[in-house]
Design a protein around this motif. Structure first.
Motif, PDB file in Angstrom:
ATOM      1  N   CYS A  36      42.441 -30.453   0.079  1.00 53.84           N
ATOM      2  CA  CYS A  36      42.398 -29.071  -0.402  1.00 53.84           C
ATOM      3  C   CYS A  36      40.947 -28.645  -0.552  1.00 53.84           C
ATOM      4  CB  CYS A  36      43.130 -28.963  -1.743  1.00 53.84           C
ATOM      5  SG  CYS A  36      43.167 -27.294  -2.387  1.00 53.84           S
ATOM      6  N   GLN A  47      41.393 -18.443   3.911  1.00 53.78           N
ATOM      7  CA  GLN A  47      42.800 -18.833   3.964  1.00 53.78           C
ATOM      8  C   GLN A  47      43.434 -18.504   5.311  1.00 53.78           C
ATOM      9  OE1 GLN A  47      44.157 -16.980   0.359  1.00 53.78           O
ATOM     10  NE2 GLN A  47      43.827 -18.867  -0.813  1.00 53.78           N
ATOM     11  N   SER A  51      44.841 -23.017   5.346  1.00 54.19           N
ATOM     12  CA  SER A  51      45.854 -22.535   4.407  1.00 54.19           C
ATOM     13  C   SER A  51      45.785 -23.245   3.060  1.00 54.19           C
ATOM     14  CB  SER A  51      47.248 -22.706   5.017  1.00 54.19           C
ATOM     15  OG  SER A  51      47.489 -24.070   5.283  1.00 54.19           O
ATOM     16  N   ASN A  52      45.287 -24.471   3.028  1.00 57.66           N
ATOM     17  CA  ASN A  52      45.264 -25.236   1.782  1.00 57.66           C
ATOM     18  C   ASN A  52      43.890 -25.137   1.111  1.00 57.66           C
ATOM     19  OD1 ASN A  52      44.239 -26.632   3.950  1.00 57.66           O
ATOM     20  ND2 ASN A  52      44.903 -28.625   3.248  1.00 57.66           N
ATOM     21  N   THR A  53      43.557 -23.945   0.639  1.00 63.12           N
ATOM     22  CA  THR A  53      42.307 -23.711  -0.074  1.00 63.12           C
ATOM     23  C   THR A  53      42.590 -23.018  -1.396  1.00 63.12           C
ATOM     24  OG1 THR A  53      42.014 -21.601   1.053  1.00 63.12           O
ATOM     25  CG2 THR A  53      40.911 -23.505   2.012  1.00 63.12           C
TER      26      THR A  53
END
Length: 139
Positions: A36, A47, A51-53
């Motif tokens: 992350c 993002q 997507s995993n931020t």
């Protein structure tokens, strides 16, 4: 940076002044789904790439932050504090914080060597504590 070991994993740099987000986009470095990214508000739009931020929310005059948004921003900033401390430790080496006046070709090598020295010191300090070679209590 690895959050558990506080070691530098990946470095990236460019000629002249360039915003961090633009440098990230041009480097094409991406991470896996189980990692992350924790960023600051300058990375608006990350993002779309990753997507995993975790990105703090911004407020405006017309739409102030809710109590829940403020709490989330505090949690993100407390997680980012570790990253900022590592960056500050790397900037103790003056070539990262001042204007670099030597040959440009060797900057990448020196930057990676500094990250390696930092990782060595962090690993050495962690090893001393876990092996019980730290300061002894008096007997």
């Amino acid at each position: 940076m690895d959050k558990k070991t506080k070691k530098v994993i990946c470095t990236s740099f460019s000629n002249g002044k360039k915003h961090d987000f633009r440098l990230f986009k041009e480097s094409r470095v991406r991470w896996t789904k189980n990692c992350c990214g924790i960023t600051d508000s300058g990375y608006t739009g990350i993002q779309k790439l990753q997507s995993n931020t975790k990105l703090p929310k911004k407020s405006s005059k017309k739409k102030p932050l809710t109590v829940q948004d403020k709490q989330q921003n505090r949690e993100i900033s407390s997680e980012r504090a570790v990253n900022e401390n590592v960056i500050g430790s790397l900037k103790r080496f003056r070539i990262l914080s001042d204007r670099y006046r030597n040959r440009r070709k060797r900057f990448g090598l020196r930057f990676n060597l500094i990250a390696g020295i930092y990782n060595f010191e962090v690993g050495k300090n962690d090893g001393n504590v876990s092996e019980g070679q730290g300061p002894r209590s008096g007997s």
